[in-house]
Design an enzyme around this catalytic site. Structure first.
Site, PDB file in Angstrom:
ATOM      1  N   LYS A  49      23.470 -12.131 -26.449  1.00  0.00           N
ATOM      2  CA  LYS A  49      23.141 -12.282 -25.019  1.00  0.00           C
ATOM      3  C   LYS A  49      23.263 -10.943 -24.274  1.00  0.00           C
ATOM      4  O   LYS A  49      22.355 -10.523 -23.578  1.00  0.00           O
ATOM      5  CB  LYS A  49      24.097 -13.293 -24.364  1.00  0.00           C
ATOM      6  CG  LYS A  49      24.077 -13.241 -22.842  1.00  0.00           C
ATOM      7  CD  LYS A  49      25.040 -14.206 -22.209  1.00  0.00           C
ATOM      8  CE  LYS A  49      26.450 -13.735 -22.018  1.00  0.00           C
ATOM      9  NZ  LYS A  49      26.758 -13.015 -20.776  1.00  0.00           N
ATOM     10  N   ASN A  50      24.411 -10.277 -24.431  1.00  0.00           N
ATOM     11  CA  ASN A  50      24.654  -9.086 -23.605  1.00  0.00           C
ATOM     12  C   ASN A  50      23.835  -7.872 -24.041  1.00  0.00           C
ATOM     13  O   ASN A  50      23.739  -6.895 -23.300  1.00  0.00           O
ATOM     14  CB  ASN A  50      26.148  -8.775 -23.560  1.00  0.00           C
ATOM     15  CG  ASN A  50      26.891  -9.768 -22.681  1.00  0.00           C
ATOM     16  OD1 ASN A  50      26.269 -10.524 -21.931  1.00  0.00           O
ATOM     17  ND2 ASN A  50      28.203  -9.787 -22.776  1.00  0.00           N
ATOM     18  N   CYS A 103      30.039 -14.387 -13.703  1.00  0.00           N
ATOM     19  CA  CYS A 103      31.258 -15.152 -13.941  1.00  0.00           C
ATOM     20  C   CYS A 103      32.369 -14.692 -12.999  1.00  0.00           C
ATOM     21  O   CYS A 103      32.479 -13.503 -12.703  1.00  0.00           O
ATOM     22  CB  CYS A 103      31.727 -14.951 -15.376  1.00  0.00           C
ATOM     23  SG  CYS A 103      30.875 -15.998 -16.547  1.00  0.00           S
ATOM     24  N   ARG A 109      34.504  -7.278  -9.233  1.00  0.00           N
ATOM     25  CA  ARG A 109      33.533  -6.582 -10.091  1.00  0.00           C
ATOM     26  C   ARG A 109      32.672  -5.653  -9.246  1.00  0.00           C
ATOM     27  O   ARG A 109      31.560  -5.977  -8.861  1.00  0.00           O
ATOM     28  CB  ARG A 109      32.691  -7.612 -10.859  1.00  0.00           C
ATOM     29  CG  ARG A 109      33.557  -8.462 -11.760  1.00  0.00           C
ATOM     30  CD  ARG A 109      32.756  -9.426 -12.586  1.00  0.00           C
ATOM     31  NE  ARG A 109      32.072  -8.798 -13.690  1.00  0.00           N
ATOM     32  CZ  ARG A 109      31.274  -9.454 -14.518  1.00  0.00           C
ATOM     33  NH1 ARG A 109      31.054 -10.738 -14.347  1.00  0.00           N
ATOM     34  NH2 ARG A 109      30.684  -8.839 -15.521  1.00  0.00           N
ATOM     35  N   ASP A 142      35.991 -10.207 -23.737  1.00  0.00           N
ATOM     36  CA  ASP A 142      35.212 -11.443 -23.871  1.00  0.00           C
ATOM     37  C   ASP A 142      35.752 -12.372 -24.957  1.00  0.00           C
ATOM     38  O   ASP A 142      35.222 -13.474 -25.147  1.00  0.00           O
ATOM     39  CB  ASP A 142      33.733 -11.120 -24.152  1.00  0.00           C
ATOM     40  CG  ASP A 142      33.043 -10.506 -22.948  1.00  0.00           C
ATOM     41  OD1 ASP A 142      33.630 -10.536 -21.851  1.00  0.00           O
ATOM     42  OD2 ASP A 142      31.917  -9.995 -23.103  1.00  0.00           O
ATOM     43  N   ARG A 194      25.450 -20.591 -20.406  1.00  0.00           N
ATOM     44  CA  ARG A 194      25.056 -19.211 -20.096  1.00  0.00           C
ATOM     45  C   ARG A 194      25.141 -18.326 -21.328  1.00  0.00           C
ATOM     46  O   ARG A 194      24.464 -17.308 -21.397  1.00  0.00           O
ATOM     47  CB  ARG A 194      25.976 -18.628 -19.019  1.00  0.00           C
ATOM     48  CG  ARG A 194      25.867 -19.350 -17.704  1.00  0.00           C
ATOM     49  CD  ARG A 194      26.676 -18.672 -16.661  1.00  0.00           C
ATOM     50  NE  ARG A 194      26.234 -17.283 -16.545  1.00  0.00           N
ATOM     51  CZ  ARG A 194      26.722 -16.423 -15.691  1.00  0.00           C
ATOM     52  NH1 ARG A 194      27.665 -16.805 -14.865  1.00  0.00           N
ATOM     53  NH2 ARG A 194      26.274 -15.198 -15.649  1.00  0.00           N
TER      54      ARG A 194
HETATM   55  C1  EPZ Z   1      29.667  -6.501 -19.333  1.00  0.00           C
HETATM   56  O1  EPZ Z   1      29.877  -6.686 -17.939  1.00  0.00           O
HETATM   57  C2  EPZ Z   1      29.420  -7.867 -19.908  1.00  0.00           C
HETATM   58  N1  EPZ Z   1      28.271  -8.485 -19.238  1.00  0.00           N
HETATM   59  C3  EPZ Z   1      30.657  -8.735 -19.728  1.00  0.00           C
HETATM   60  O2  EPZ Z   1      30.414  -9.936 -20.428  1.00  0.00           O
HETATM   61  C4  EPZ Z   1      31.874  -8.053 -20.346  1.00  0.00           C
HETATM   62  O3  EPZ Z   1      33.021  -8.811 -20.074  1.00  0.00           O
HETATM   63  C5  EPZ Z   1      32.032  -6.651 -19.788  1.00  0.00           C
HETATM   64  O4  EPZ Z   1      30.797  -5.898 -19.959  1.00  0.00           O
HETATM   65  C6  EPZ Z   1      33.133  -5.855 -20.458  1.00  0.00           C
HETATM   66  O5  EPZ Z   1      32.899  -5.777 -21.826  1.00  0.00           O
HETATM   67  C7  EPZ Z   1      27.041  -8.197 -19.640  1.00  0.00           C
HETATM   68  O6  EPZ Z   1      26.823  -7.384 -20.523  1.00  0.00           O
HETATM   69  C8  EPZ Z   1      25.936  -8.925 -18.994  1.00  0.00           C
HETATM   70  P1  EPZ Z   1      31.912  -3.474 -17.018  1.00  0.00           P
HETATM   71  P2  EPZ Z   1      29.901  -5.415 -16.983  1.00  0.00           P
HETATM   72  O7  EPZ Z   1      31.103  -2.799 -15.968  1.00  0.00           O
HETATM   73  O8  EPZ Z   1      29.057  -4.353 -17.533  1.00  0.00           O
HETATM   74  C9  EPZ Z   1      35.031  -2.094 -13.777  1.00  0.00           C
HETATM   75  C10 EPZ Z   1      30.569 -12.266 -20.828  1.00  0.00           C
HETATM   76  O9  EPZ Z   1      31.474 -13.138 -20.856  1.00  0.00           O
HETATM   77  N2  EPZ Z   1      33.870  -1.553 -13.045  1.00  0.00           N
HETATM   78  O10 EPZ Z   1      31.922  -2.870 -18.378  1.00  0.00           O
HETATM   79  O11 EPZ Z   1      29.634  -5.912 -15.625  1.00  0.00           O
HETATM   80  C11 EPZ Z   1      35.005  -3.602 -13.863  1.00  0.00           C
HETATM   81  O12 EPZ Z   1      35.496  -4.215 -12.695  1.00  0.00           O
HETATM   82  C12 EPZ Z   1      30.617 -11.194 -19.784  1.00  0.00           C
HETATM   83  O13 EPZ Z   1      29.581 -12.248 -21.585  1.00  0.00           O
HETATM   84  C13 EPZ Z   1      34.104  -0.716 -11.980  1.00  0.00           C
HETATM   85  O14 EPZ Z   1      35.241  -0.422 -11.623  1.00  0.00           O
HETATM   86  O15 EPZ Z   1      31.423  -4.980 -17.115  1.00  0.00           O
HETATM   87  C14 EPZ Z   1      35.848  -3.840 -15.083  1.00  0.00           C
HETATM   88  O16 EPZ Z   1      37.210  -3.769 -14.751  1.00  0.00           O
HETATM   89  C15 EPZ Z   1      31.327 -11.426 -18.564  1.00  0.00           C
HETATM   90  N3  EPZ Z   1      33.009  -0.220 -11.318  1.00  0.00           N
HETATM   91  C16 EPZ Z   1      35.489  -2.667 -15.987  1.00  0.00           C
HETATM   92  O17 EPZ Z   1      34.940  -1.674 -15.115  1.00  0.00           O
HETATM   93  C17 EPZ Z   1      31.744  -0.506 -11.684  1.00  0.00           C
HETATM   94  O18 EPZ Z   1      30.805  -0.012 -11.050  1.00  0.00           O
HETATM   95  C18 EPZ Z   1      34.483  -2.974 -17.068  1.00  0.00           C
HETATM   96  O19 EPZ Z   1      33.379  -3.674 -16.506  1.00  0.00           O
HETATM   97  C19 EPZ Z   1      31.529  -1.335 -12.783  1.00  0.00           C
HETATM   98  C20 EPZ Z   1      32.615  -1.852 -13.456  1.00  0.00           C
END
Ligand code: EPZ
Length: 420
Positions: A22-23, A116, A121, A307, A399
């Site tokens: 998915k991701n 989610c 976020r 995850d 999802r």
């Molecule tokens: C991706 O989300 C995945 N979603 C998430 O999968 C997954 O949990 C996450 O990566 C971490 O591996 C998809 O790929 C669609 P991040 P993403 O930006 O990219 C902080 C699932 O269950 N951050 O890597 O949105 C954030 O708050 C899901 O399949 C900032 O501070 O996650 C977090 O603490 C849910 N500023 C950390 O970074 C930003 O601009 C990592 O988040 C962006 C993120």
């Protein structure tokens, strides 16, 4: 709305296949906006999130044809630069149309994302990346309004408070492939989904190196071509099945799995006492005797994936002794705790830490799915528990897990859907 009913308490047995990732699919579908030529994508999982992304592509002006084993995405006149609130606000993955729209059209208006509920976020890293490439942005009615008549390569440090960001890395990569000159992304996310996106962009003709490492170097090109691409298996679905086998003390064969993407999980489970045997593109999980509690902290890849944190908590709630779980990626991602406790688990939360006192047995109960991976943890707990578990709001599961009920029935589980 449907609920899942599980009559648990007996081991599963047999073979289960992992669907496409998915991701990895979500940013790759967004990347098709970078070309006017047809793209053919195979092994796309049939999920609520991939359907939402395809709807978004259609609303942006692409033609989408879904057949049994592939999806064809073709041009359908000129692209629209506005990514609608109704689609983007339901799913965070859709925010990564921002990079490709900017690269292709020089402008994008994208609703702030949803997804989610697993904590705060922000999108500051996405913004930092596209601003460095020469974009001007304003916020307008819940939309990011971005304009960049000419994107220019830049040296960008993309690390944040919680480490790297997967979708921010994806957005910047997709903006940079058509930018003028060289872009270097430092502290890039190393997740396999980023490697997949880099491979897809390379096949389109992008000049990109280092994807899958913390330093990605991109030399912009003028145009990209259409491609045919097969999605790799979903590592989180695969990890969920491994944990499920361990929690239900089952012998399970899992097909279409890239075990090298799950080293942190395998290492933990080996310490717990779970036996995992590898055989070409499948693995065999044996339950092992006298499982031991092993504490765990999540980190960005190649660390233990956030995850899989909830699913691991479900397993550890059935392993006598104390386990401490810390989530360093999403420190508030603990919505599964009260629901697991309803089933007899003994978990308490102290700030960003969950402390689990393992019990001998969980008992079926009515529980509420709160987000995708929390729902998967409840399914694991329900399969292991004695008696009937009703999991409400399973649209969260839909999802990210393709045909989960059918796959589980194939393993001899007593699982069915009922209308609420
Ligand atoms: C991706 O989300 C995945 N979603 C998430 O999968 C997954 O949990 C996450 O990566 C971490 O591996 C998809 O790929 C669609 P991040 P993403 O930006 O990219 C902080 C699932 O269950 N951050 O890597 O949105 C954030 O708050 C899901 O399949 C900032 O501070 O996650 C977090 O603490 C849910 N500023 C950390 O970074 C930003 O601009 C990592 O988040 C962006 C993120």
């Amino acid at each position: 709305m449907d609920k899942f009913v599980i009559e648990g308490g007996k081991p599963l047995k047999g073979e289960i296949r992992v669907s496409g990732s998915k991701n990895a699919t979500l940013p790759i579908l967004a990347a098709t906006l970078l070309t006017d030529e047809p793209c053919e994508i195979k092994n796309v999982p049939k999920l609520r999130d991939t359907t939402t992304m395809l709807k978004l592509l259609k609303s942006l002006g692409k033609n989408v044809e879904v057949s049994k084993d592939k999806i064809m995405i073709t041009a359908n006149g000129t692209l629209n630069h506005v990514a609608d609130y109704d689609l983007v606000s339901t799913m965070r993955g859709s925010f990564c149309v921002l990079g490709p729209l900017l690269a292709k059209l020089g402008k994008a208006k994208v609703s702030m994302p949803g997804g989610c509920i697993i904590g705060v976020r922000p999108v500051d890293l996405h913004m930092k990346g596209i601003l460095a490439l020469g974009t001007k942005t304003t916020m307008e009615g819940g939309y990011v309004n971005a304009v960049a008549p000419k994107l220019k390569g830049a040296h960008i440090y993309l690390g944040g408070v919680f480490g790297s960001s997967v979708l921010a890395t994806a957005n910047v990569m997709m903006a940079a492939v058509l930018a003028h000159g060289q872009t270097v992304i430092e502290s890039a996310a190393c997740e396999p989904e980023i490697e997949d996106l880099g491979n897809f962009l390379s096949e389109m003709g992008a000049k990109i190196e280092g994807h899958g490492t913390p330093r990605i170097v991109i030399n912009g090109v003028r145009r990209l071509e259409g491609v045919s691409y097969r999605m790799s298996p979903d590592r989180i679905e695969a990890g969920t099945f491994i944990i499920m086998a361990a929690a239900t003390r089952s012998h399970m064969t899992i097909r279409d799995i890239h075990l090298n993407q799950l080293s942190a999980l395998v290492d933990k489970l080996n310490q717990v006492g779970v036996v995992i045997e590898k055989d070409k593109d499948s693995i065999h999980v044996k339950p092992g005797r006298n499982l031991k509690p092993v504490s765990m902290t999540t980190y960005p890849h190649p660390g233990f994936p956030t995850d899989l944190q909830a699913q691991y908590a479900a397993l550890m709630s059935l392993v006598p002794g104390v386990t401490v779980i810390t989530d360093k990626v999403f420190p508030d991602r603990f919505m599964h705790i009260p629901e697991l406790n309803r089933m007899g688990a003994q978990i308490r939360r102290e700030g960003g830490v969950a402390i689990i006192e393992g019990v001998k047995q969980l008992y079926g109960a009515p529980v509420m799915a709160s987000d995708l991976r929390a729902s998967a943890a409840l399914v694991i707990a329900g399969l292991a528990a004695k008696g009937r578990t009703d999991i409400h709001r399973i649209y969260h599961l839909e999802r990210g897990y393709e045909d989960l009920d059918k796959k589980l029935v194939g393993l001899g589980a007593k699982v069915w859907r009922e209308r609420e």
